[in-house]
Design a protein around this motif. Structure first.
Motif, PDB file in Angstrom:
ATOM      1  N   ARG A  35      40.187  37.995  32.970  1.00 18.15           N
ATOM      2  CA  ARG A  35      40.153  39.552  32.213  1.00 18.15           C
ATOM      3  C   ARG A  35      40.066  40.676  33.369  1.00 18.15           C
ATOM      4  O   ARG A  35      40.596  41.553  33.009  1.00 18.15           O
ATOM      5  CB  ARG A  35      38.889  39.430  31.316  1.00 18.15           C
ATOM      6  N   ASP A  36      39.126  40.102  34.416  1.00 20.39           N
ATOM      7  CA  ASP A  36      39.187  41.271  35.391  1.00 20.39           C
ATOM      8  C   ASP A  36      40.460  41.765  36.050  1.00 20.39           C
ATOM      9  O   ASP A  36      40.678  42.963  36.103  1.00 20.39           O
ATOM     10  CB  ASP A  36      38.158  40.707  36.617  1.00 20.39           C
ATOM     11  N   ALA A  37      41.277  40.901  36.119  1.00 18.32           N
ATOM     12  CA  ALA A  37      42.628  41.174  36.656  1.00 18.32           C
ATOM     13  C   ALA A  37      43.407  42.178  35.538  1.00 18.32           C
ATOM     14  O   ALA A  37      43.995  42.669  36.153  1.00 18.32           O
ATOM     15  CB  ALA A  37      43.123  39.732  37.114  1.00 18.32           C
ATOM     16  N   VAL A  38      43.200  41.733  34.417  1.00 17.18           N
ATOM     17  CA  VAL A  38      43.823  42.578  33.432  1.00 17.18           C
ATOM     18  C   VAL A  38      43.554  43.623  33.275  1.00 17.18           C
ATOM     19  O   VAL A  38      44.389  44.826  33.409  1.00 17.18           O
ATOM     20  CB  VAL A  38      43.635  41.724  32.122  1.00 17.18           C
ATOM     21  N   VAL A  39      42.043  43.912  33.329  1.00 21.65           N
ATOM     22  CA  VAL A  39      41.527  45.346  33.289  1.00 21.65           C
ATOM     23  C   VAL A  39      42.101  45.949  34.556  1.00 21.65           C
ATOM     24  O   VAL A  39      42.458  47.166  34.663  1.00 21.65           O
ATOM     25  CB  VAL A  39      40.018  45.170  33.291  1.00 21.65           C
ATOM     26  N   ARG A  40      41.855  45.359  35.810  1.00 23.22           N
ATOM     27  CA  ARG A  40      42.469  46.243  37.050  1.00 23.22           C
ATOM     28  C   ARG A  40      43.780  46.527  36.893  1.00 23.22           C
ATOM     29  O   ARG A  40      44.157  47.650  37.425  1.00 23.22           O
ATOM     30  CB  ARG A  40      42.229  45.141  38.161  1.00 23.22           C
ATOM     31  N   LEU A  43      54.366  36.124  33.682  1.00 23.39           N
ATOM     32  CA  LEU A  43      54.173  36.926  34.997  1.00 23.39           C
ATOM     33  C   LEU A  43      55.549  36.773  35.885  1.00 23.39           C
ATOM     34  O   LEU A  43      55.978  35.670  36.138  1.00 23.39           O
ATOM     35  CB  LEU A  43      53.159  36.255  35.791  1.00 23.39           C
ATOM     36  N   PRO A  44      55.810  37.679  36.476  1.00 25.74           N
ATOM     37  CA  PRO A  44      57.050  37.725  37.575  1.00 25.74           C
ATOM     38  C   PRO A  44      56.609  36.951  38.863  1.00 25.74           C
ATOM     39  O   PRO A  44      55.403  37.179  39.183  1.00 25.74           O
ATOM     40  CB  PRO A  44      57.526  38.968  37.808  1.00 25.74           C
ATOM     41  N   GLU A  45      57.267  36.185  39.200  1.00 31.52           N
ATOM     42  CA  GLU A  45      56.891  35.226  40.477  1.00 31.52           C
ATOM     43  C   GLU A  45      57.854  35.933  41.416  1.00 31.52           C
ATOM     44  O   GLU A  45      57.277  35.820  42.918  1.00 31.52           O
ATOM     45  CB  GLU A  45      57.204  33.744  40.407  1.00 31.52           C
ATOM     46  N   LEU A 101      49.816  42.776  37.526  1.00 28.87           N
ATOM     47  CA  LEU A 101      48.804  41.445  37.189  1.00 28.87           C
ATOM     48  C   LEU A 101      49.191  40.358  37.832  1.00 28.87           C
ATOM     49  O   LEU A 101      48.400  39.559  38.480  1.00 28.87           O
ATOM     50  CB  LEU A 101      49.012  41.297  35.569  1.00 28.87           C
ATOM     51  N   ALA A 102      50.607  40.125  38.051  1.00 26.61           N
ATOM     52  CA  ALA A 102      51.118  39.063  38.837  1.00 26.61           C
ATOM     53  C   ALA A 102      50.632  39.042  40.334  1.00 26.61           C
ATOM     54  O   ALA A 102      50.349  38.104  40.860  1.00 26.61           O
ATOM     55  CB  ALA A 102      52.634  39.106  38.699  1.00 26.61           C
ATOM     56  N   GLU A 103      50.509  40.147  40.906  1.00 31.58           N
ATOM     57  CA  GLU A 103      50.235  40.478  42.249  1.00 31.58           C
ATOM     58  C   GLU A 103      48.714  40.113  42.305  1.00 31.58           C
ATOM     59  O   GLU A 103      48.284  39.264  43.248  1.00 31.58           O
ATOM     60  CB  GLU A 103      50.312  41.799  42.743  1.00 31.58           C
ATOM     61  N   LEU A 104      47.836  40.556  41.476  1.00 32.17           N
ATOM     62  CA  LEU A 104      46.568  40.241  41.478  1.00 32.17           C
ATOM     63  C   LEU A 104      46.137  38.660  41.234  1.00 32.17           C
ATOM     64  O   LEU A 104      45.039  38.073  41.839  1.00 32.17           O
ATOM     65  CB  LEU A 104      45.629  41.089  40.316  1.00 32.17           C
ATOM     66  N   ALA A 105      47.072  38.357  40.577  1.00 34.31           N
ATOM     67  CA  ALA A 105      47.028  36.827  40.088  1.00 34.31           C
ATOM     68  C   ALA A 105      47.382  35.607  41.251  1.00 34.31           C
ATOM     69  O   ALA A 105      47.352  34.710  41.383  1.00 34.31           O
ATOM     70  CB  ALA A 105      47.642  36.343  38.844  1.00 34.31           C
TER      71      ALA A 105
END
Ligand SMILES: NC(=O)c1ccc[n+]([C@@H]2O[C@H](COP(=O)([O-])OP(=O)(O)OC[C@H]3O[C@@H](n4cnc5c(N)ncnc54)[C@H](O)[C@@H]3O)[C@@H](O)[C@H]2O)c1
Ligand SMILES: [Zn+2]
Length: 360
Positions: A343-348, A328-330, A273-277
């Motif tokens: 929410r999309d990122a969470v689902v992914r 989120l890890p940085e 998730l942190a990567e996607l964000a």
């Protein structure tokens, strides 16, 4: 043996880690009586050794069944009435000898019995030695709600001897190690790099190495709670991986995964998730995934229902007004707290990890 020091509003306390730590109990003086809250299996296996080393005359065991179900108001009531029947008073001492369940329950009883008696944590699982025994959070569960009722009350002392870890099942041992990985991510390259080196070959009977591991991982918790006893902000970082982790545990009825295993899946998902964000340093995701996997095999997550897990995320205790606060890890050694995640990122993140499409 190493001595760590927790600062707390009540003045602070020592955390002794290492072979022989139980002997420090010989120095607890001035109590009218001493009780040990523990579990039957654990007491059979370690009670003699513990009693011999603790050297407290007339120590009386109080037994609760093993398992999370003992962290209840009913058991708190039973223990309090047994304490009373067996002569406890305001100057009695309670020692919690067990994992996080016994520690949380023992702390809860001690902090409320006759409005509070002193207690000592003698943790016997990895999770308890590196995490739950320090910080003074005590609790019982009410129905399905974990830790709904509790207190914050510092122990007088924490004595962790890693020799007890030798009797843990390999699976329970690994489950605790996933939490140590979490501490490594929070702490920084020093601990993380060292874990990368030692985790692949680590065994529950490897006493000297485990001692170092417990000391280093416990230090992370000591640092966090010493700065923030009441969980205003900083202490929340300890929940890294737990938002997904708790949802996964609950979605599977607490049967399929041990707590640390659910947290391991949660660590993988939140890292993705942190990567996607776009907040995680590029190479760090791979390293975190590799270290989680290096602990050993995880029970599979296929078939865990996505809608169920996603629905449970907003019921996380850190969620405010239905918005999840993500940790989120940085990079290794730094996390960010934010609700600004789609929410999309969470689902992914959930899907890719579940399907083995990301750093599997
Ligand atoms: N207070 C806090 O800050 C805090 C933090 C994290 C977790 N917790 C709580 O901790 C609990 C989980 O702790 P846990 O993982 O230690 O679980 P646990 O206490 O249930 O122990 C896990 C299992 O290991 C067994 N066991 C304990 N020591 C052993 C040993 N040396 N050898 C063999 N078997 C042993 C227990 O009987 C149990 O079956 C949860 O209730 C959680 O809410 C509290
Ligand atoms: Zn945990």
């Amino acid at each position: 043996m190493r001595k760590l020091r927790v600062k707390s509003s009540s003045g602070g306390y020592d955390v002794l880690v290492g072979r022989g730590a139980w002997r420090a109990l010989r120095r607890t003086k001035g109590y009218s009586s001493t009780f040990v809250l523990t579990e039957p299996g654990l007491w059979n296996r370690w009670g003699k050794k513990f009693s011999r080393e603790a050297g407290v005359p007339g120590m009386k065991p109080l037994l609760v069944p093993a398992g999370e179900a003992s962290k209840s108001l009913m058991w708190a009531g039973k223990i309090a009435s047994q304490l009373l029947d067996r002569g406890a008073d305001r100057r009695s001492l309670l020692i919690a000898f067990g994992g996080g369940v016994v520690g949380d329950l023992g702390g809860f009883v001690a902090s409320t019995f006759m409005r509070g008696i002193d207690y000592v944590q003698a943790p016997t699982t990895i999770l308890a030695q590196v995490d739950s025994s320090m910080g003074g959070k005590t609790a019982v569960n009410i129905r399905a709600m974990k830790n709904l009722v509790g207190t914050i009350c510092a122990p007088k002392l924490v004595v962790s001897d890693p020799c007890v870890l030798a009797s843990m099942t390999p699976r329970a041992f690994r489950s605790g190690l996933y939490e140590v990985v979490k501490h490594g991510i929070l702490s920084g390259p020093g601990l993380f790099n060292w874990l990368e080196r030692i985790v692949p070959g680590l065994r529950a009977k490897d006493a000297p190495l485990l001692e170092t591991l417990v000391v280093r991982a416990a230090q992370v918790k000591v640092d966090v709670v010493s700065r923030d006893e009441r969980e205003a902000e900083l202490r929340q970082v300890l929940n890294l991986g737990h938002t997904f982790g708790h949802a996964i545990e609950e979605a599977t009825g607490y049967r399929r995964f041990l707590h640390g295993e659910a947290v391991a899946w949660g660590l993988l998902m939140v890292t993705r998730l942190a990567e996607l964000a776009g907040v995680l340093e590029l190479a760090a995701g791979k390293r975190i995934a590799r270290l989680v996997r290096a602990v050993g095999p995880l029970p599979g997550i296929t078939g865990v229902r996505e809608e169920r897990v996603l629905g449970l995320l907003t019921r996380d205790k850190k969620a405010v007004g239905g918005k999840v606060l993500w940790i989120l890890p940085e990079r290794i050694g730094k996390v960010r707290l934010t609700s600004d995640v789609s929410r999309d990122a969470v689902v992914r993140a959930f899907r890719e990890v579940q399907r083995g499409e990301w750093n599997a």
